[in-house]
Design a protein around this motif. Structure first.
Motif, PDB file in Angstrom:
ATOM      1  N   GLN A 304       4.740 -49.097 -69.048  1.00  0.00           N
ATOM      2  CA  GLN A 304       4.976 -49.417 -67.644  1.00  0.00           C
ATOM      3  C   GLN A 304       5.495 -50.835 -67.505  1.00  0.00           C
ATOM      4  O   GLN A 304       5.080 -51.728 -68.241  1.00  0.00           O
ATOM      5  CB  GLN A 304       3.671 -49.271 -66.846  1.00  0.00           C
ATOM      6  CG  GLN A 304       3.889 -49.299 -65.348  1.00  0.00           C
ATOM      7  CD  GLN A 304       2.557 -49.313 -64.585  1.00  0.00           C
ATOM      8  OE1 GLN A 304       1.494 -49.174 -65.169  1.00  0.00           O
ATOM      9  NE2 GLN A 304       2.629 -49.495 -63.280  1.00  0.00           N
ATOM     10  N   VAL A 305       6.428 -51.034 -66.572  1.00  0.00           N
ATOM     11  CA  VAL A 305       6.915 -52.379 -66.246  1.00  0.00           C
ATOM     12  C   VAL A 305       6.667 -52.595 -64.759  1.00  0.00           C
ATOM     13  O   VAL A 305       7.240 -51.890 -63.918  1.00  0.00           O
ATOM     14  CB  VAL A 305       8.422 -52.523 -66.558  1.00  0.00           C
ATOM     15  CG1 VAL A 305       8.912 -53.916 -66.153  1.00  0.00           C
ATOM     16  CG2 VAL A 305       8.680 -52.270 -68.044  1.00  0.00           C
ATOM     17  N   GLU A 306       5.771 -53.509 -64.445  1.00  0.00           N
ATOM     18  CA  GLU A 306       5.423 -53.761 -63.039  1.00  0.00           C
ATOM     19  C   GLU A 306       6.120 -55.036 -62.562  1.00  0.00           C
ATOM     20  O   GLU A 306       5.965 -56.094 -63.164  1.00  0.00           O
ATOM     21  CB  GLU A 306       3.903 -53.911 -62.925  1.00  0.00           C
ATOM     22  CG  GLU A 306       3.404 -54.044 -61.504  1.00  0.00           C
ATOM     23  CD  GLU A 306       1.909 -54.368 -61.441  1.00  0.00           C
ATOM     24  OE1 GLU A 306       1.502 -55.054 -60.483  1.00  0.00           O
ATOM     25  OE2 GLU A 306       1.162 -53.960 -62.357  1.00  0.00           O
ATOM     26  N   GLN A 307       6.897 -54.901 -61.493  1.00  0.00           N
ATOM     27  CA  GLN A 307       7.605 -56.060 -60.938  1.00  0.00           C
ATOM     28  C   GLN A 307       6.617 -56.919 -60.150  1.00  0.00           C
ATOM     29  O   GLN A 307       5.938 -56.405 -59.274  1.00  0.00           O
ATOM     30  CB  GLN A 307       8.704 -55.584 -59.972  1.00  0.00           C
ATOM     31  CG  GLN A 307       9.615 -54.513 -60.535  1.00  0.00           C
ATOM     32  CD  GLN A 307      10.622 -55.072 -61.526  1.00  0.00           C
ATOM     33  OE1 GLN A 307      10.931 -56.264 -61.489  1.00  0.00           O
ATOM     34  NE2 GLN A 307      11.096 -54.229 -62.420  1.00  0.00           N
ATOM     35  N   GLU A 308       6.586 -58.222 -60.462  1.00  0.00           N
ATOM     36  CA  GLU A 308       5.682 -59.111 -59.707  1.00  0.00           C
ATOM     37  C   GLU A 308       6.462 -60.198 -58.971  1.00  0.00           C
ATOM     38  O   GLU A 308       5.889 -61.176 -58.521  1.00  0.00           O
ATOM     39  CB  GLU A 308       4.690 -59.789 -60.658  1.00  0.00           C
ATOM     40  CG  GLU A 308       3.775 -58.836 -61.386  1.00  0.00           C
ATOM     41  CD  GLU A 308       2.844 -59.572 -62.353  1.00  0.00           C
ATOM     42  OE1 GLU A 308       1.649 -59.243 -62.352  1.00  0.00           O
ATOM     43  OE2 GLU A 308       3.312 -60.466 -63.087  1.00  0.00           O
ATOM     44  N   GLY A 309       7.780 -60.049 -58.896  1.00  0.00           N
ATOM     45  CA  GLY A 309       8.587 -61.120 -58.308  1.00  0.00           C
ATOM     46  C   GLY A 309       9.241 -61.906 -59.423  1.00  0.00           C
ATOM     47  O   GLY A 309      10.151 -61.424 -60.086  1.00  0.00           O
ATOM     48  N   GLY A 310       8.751 -63.112 -59.650  1.00  0.00           N
ATOM     49  CA  GLY A 310       9.332 -63.953 -60.700  1.00  0.00           C
ATOM     50  C   GLY A 310       8.915 -63.552 -62.104  1.00  0.00           C
ATOM     51  O   GLY A 310       9.470 -64.030 -63.089  1.00  0.00           O
ATOM     52  N   THR A 311       7.919 -62.669 -62.187  1.00  0.00           N
ATOM     53  CA  THR A 311       7.436 -62.224 -63.498  1.00  0.00           C
ATOM     54  C   THR A 311       7.329 -60.705 -63.531  1.00  0.00           C
ATOM     55  O   THR A 311       7.367 -60.049 -62.490  1.00  0.00           O
ATOM     56  CB  THR A 311       6.041 -62.818 -63.798  1.00  0.00           C
ATOM     57  OG1 THR A 311       5.172 -62.529 -62.698  1.00  0.00           O
ATOM     58  CG2 THR A 311       6.098 -64.319 -64.026  1.00  0.00           C
ATOM     59  N   ASN A 312       7.189 -60.174 -64.724  1.00  0.00           N
ATOM     60  CA  ASN A 312       6.916 -58.751 -64.910  1.00  0.00           C
ATOM     61  C   ASN A 312       5.655 -58.597 -65.731  1.00  0.00           C
ATOM     62  O   ASN A 312       5.443 -59.337 -66.694  1.00  0.00           O
ATOM     63  CB  ASN A 312       8.054 -58.071 -65.684  1.00  0.00           C
ATOM     64  CG  ASN A 312       9.348 -58.012 -64.889  1.00  0.00           C
ATOM     65  OD1 ASN A 312      10.392 -58.386 -65.381  1.00  0.00           O
ATOM     66  ND2 ASN A 312       9.279 -57.564 -63.648  1.00  0.00           N
ATOM     67  N   LEU A 313       4.826 -57.633 -65.337  1.00  0.00           N
ATOM     68  CA  LEU A 313       3.647 -57.317 -66.133  1.00  0.00           C
ATOM     69  C   LEU A 313       3.945 -56.017 -66.882  1.00  0.00           C
ATOM     70  O   LEU A 313       4.190 -54.974 -66.271  1.00  0.00           O
ATOM     71  CB  LEU A 313       2.411 -57.150 -65.247  1.00  0.00           C
ATOM     72  CG  LEU A 313       1.096 -56.988 -66.010  1.00  0.00           C
ATOM     73  CD1 LEU A 313       0.761 -58.254 -66.811  1.00  0.00           C
ATOM     74  CD2 LEU A 313      -0.061 -56.673 -65.068  1.00  0.00           C
ATOM     75  N   ILE A 314       3.954 -56.115 -68.196  1.00  0.00           N
ATOM     76  CA  ILE A 314       4.357 -54.978 -69.026  1.00  0.00           C
ATOM     77  C   ILE A 314       3.132 -54.403 -69.725  1.00  0.00           C
ATOM     78  O   ILE A 314       2.382 -55.131 -70.382  1.00  0.00           O
ATOM     79  CB  ILE A 314       5.408 -55.434 -70.050  1.00  0.00           C
ATOM     80  CG1 ILE A 314       6.642 -55.924 -69.265  1.00  0.00           C
ATOM     81  CG2 ILE A 314       5.778 -54.306 -71.001  1.00  0.00           C
ATOM     82  CD1 ILE A 314       7.684 -56.595 -70.093  1.00  0.00           C
ATOM     83  N   THR A 315       2.934 -53.098 -69.536  1.00  0.00           N
ATOM     84  CA  THR A 315       1.808 -52.420 -70.178  1.00  0.00           C
ATOM     85  C   THR A 315       2.308 -51.773 -71.467  1.00  0.00           C
ATOM     86  O   THR A 315       3.309 -51.044 -71.447  1.00  0.00           O
ATOM     87  CB  THR A 315       1.236 -51.326 -69.260  1.00  0.00           C
ATOM     88  OG1 THR A 315       0.964 -51.912 -67.982  1.00  0.00           O
ATOM     89  CG2 THR A 315      -0.058 -50.764 -69.828  1.00  0.00           C
ATOM     90  N   LEU A 329       8.835 -63.531 -67.981  1.00  0.00           N
ATOM     91  CA  LEU A 329       9.658 -63.896 -66.831  1.00  0.00           C
ATOM     92  C   LEU A 329      10.623 -62.767 -66.492  1.00  0.00           C
ATOM     93  O   LEU A 329      11.126 -62.072 -67.373  1.00  0.00           O
ATOM     94  CB  LEU A 329      10.453 -65.169 -67.134  1.00  0.00           C
ATOM     95  CG  LEU A 329       9.609 -66.444 -67.240  1.00  0.00           C
ATOM     96  CD1 LEU A 329      10.459 -67.602 -67.733  1.00  0.00           C
ATOM     97  CD2 LEU A 329       8.967 -66.786 -65.909  1.00  0.00           C
ATOM     98  N   ALA A 330      10.874 -62.583 -65.205  1.00  0.00           N
ATOM     99  CA  ALA A 330      11.846 -61.588 -64.763  1.00  0.00           C
ATOM    100  C   ALA A 330      13.229 -62.254 -64.762  1.00  0.00           C
ATOM    101  O   ALA A 330      13.309 -63.478 -64.694  1.00  0.00           O
ATOM    102  CB  ALA A 330      11.480 -61.123 -63.357  1.00  0.00           C
ATOM    103  N   PRO A 331      14.320 -61.509 -64.816  1.00  0.00           N
ATOM    104  CA  PRO A 331      14.336 -60.072 -65.067  1.00  0.00           C
ATOM    105  C   PRO A 331      14.120 -59.798 -66.552  1.00  0.00           C
ATOM    106  O   PRO A 331      14.351 -60.670 -67.385  1.00  0.00           O
ATOM    107  CB  PRO A 331      15.758 -59.682 -64.632  1.00  0.00           C
ATOM    108  CG  PRO A 331      16.561 -60.906 -64.846  1.00  0.00           C
ATOM    109  CD  PRO A 331      15.650 -62.077 -64.609  1.00  0.00           C
ATOM    110  N   THR A 332      13.681 -58.590 -66.850  1.00  0.00           N
ATOM    111  CA  THR A 332      13.399 -58.258 -68.245  1.00  0.00           C
ATOM    112  C   THR A 332      14.195 -57.029 -68.666  1.00  0.00           C
ATOM    113  O   THR A 332      14.547 -56.196 -67.831  1.00  0.00           O
ATOM    114  CB  THR A 332      11.899 -57.982 -68.452  1.00  0.00           C
ATOM    115  OG1 THR A 332      11.703 -57.600 -69.805  1.00  0.00           O
ATOM    116  CG2 THR A 332      11.404 -56.844 -67.572  1.00  0.00           C
TER     117      THR A 332
END
Length: 346
Positions: A304-315, A329-332
């Protein structure tokens, strides 16, 4: 700062307080120096407001001492009345006197001096809190943020050594909250007041405090600067208060710890009481699988790739059925299904 500003210290030693059988505060000790903003962070019912009431003199503790500007105000044989303590107070429902204009609200708590001097001091305080020109306004004509600033000026009018702020920004909308909070804390730091800010909001604590104390069920769990609290929490519950955390199994290998992200020096990060490593997603890195990857790194697949704005949380799903979280950091360019290698980046 006044000449004696170094005495503006709040010292709490072994304070305990109960309501009947309920122990609300258990053996709490804290020292706050002049010009320092100390956040007390905890859920409702954790004892934070009770502690504030004890410091203000609204409750008499079962045991312990409170010392303000070098003077014991609570202790085995001392109980100083609230009005005789050098303490300012701003609550969530900072009620100004509705029938008094702004200037008279600020003058209200001012200790004796010539009226002209008092007015001058009150006007200066309103200037400091960015409310100059509102002297003759009535409270009901002001916005919530403006009322809040006047309440601060009124609390400062007594020249307190210590300021107690009890969730004072929570009724303001988000953008205004940050602005009013920043003004308030800047003024308190400039005036060298020892400040205790009570909040249940971890982000507010992180954004405001020079120091943060986490309180749970009346006990202080950890006191640290924000960065240490975030990256070196003492236990998983404290860790999760401030966001996603990975809990990694570790094995001792000579002087290093072997983890799923490679071997690390054990002093750099905390382990919880069960010996698991607590590590923030920011400290993990993703790499494409390749020949140069050390065998100690862990393989996984992005789920999963969760968009957080300036960052991404990747599971990432790793081989032993566990999931790890990596923040970048986004974009990824990582997409679900990508095979990856995980490395601890320290």
């Amino acid at each position: 700062p006044t000449m004696n500003s170094h005495h503006n210290q709040l010292k709490i030693s072994s304070i305990s307080h109960s309501y009947g059988k309920l122990e609300a505060v258990r053996d709490v000790s804290l020292t706050i120096d002049p010009g320092i903003v100390h956040c007390l962070l905890g859920p409702s019912g954790s004892g934070k407001s009770t502690l504030l009431r004890v410091i203000a003199g609204l409750e008499q503790p079962v045991s312990g001492t409170v010392t303000i500007a070098g003077i014991d105000v609570n202790g085995p044989h001392v109980l100083e009345k609230p009005e005789n303590r050098s303490v300012g107070f701003v609550f969530q429902d900072y009620a100004l006197f509705p029938h008094l204009n702004v200037l008279r609200n600020v003058l209200y708590g001012m200790p004796g001096a010539k009226r002209s001097e008092q007015r001058k001091h009150a006007t200066q305080l309103l200037e400091r809190v960015e409310m100059a020109g509102y002297e003759s306004a009535m409270p009901h004509t002001l916005s919530g943020g403006q009322q809040q600033r006047v309440a601060l000026a009124r609390a400062l009018a007594r020249k307190p050594a210590v300021m107690l702020l009890d969730e004072p920004f929570s009724s303001l909308d988000a953008r205004l909250r940050t602005e009013v909070r920043d003004t308030t804390l800047r003024v308190l730091r400039e005036m060298q007041v020892a400040t205790l800010l009570v909040t249940h909001d971890p982000r507010e604590a992180m954004g405001s405090g020079d120091w943060i104390s986490v309180i749970r069920e009346g006990k202080l769990i950890q006191t640290a600067i924000p960065e240490d609290l975030y990256f070196r929490p003492v236990d998983q519950e404290t860790a999760e208060t401030f966001g996603t955390i990975n809990r990694l199994p570790v094995a001792q290998h000579e002087s290093d710890l072997l983890t799923p992200g490679g071997s690390i020096n054990p002093d750099t990060l905390p382990c919880d009481s069960d010996g698991f490593l607590l590590i923030r997603p920011e400290l993990l890195e993703l790499h494409s699988p390749g020949n140069h990857v050390p065998s100690t790194w862990t393989s996984g697949v992005v789920v999963q790739v969760e968009q957080e704005g300036g960052t991404n949380l990747i599971t990432v799903q790793v081989n032993d059925k566990r999931r790890l979280y990596v923040r970048c950091l986004a974009p990824t360019s990582w997409k679900p299904g990508n095979p990856v290698q995980i490395k601890i980046n320290l």
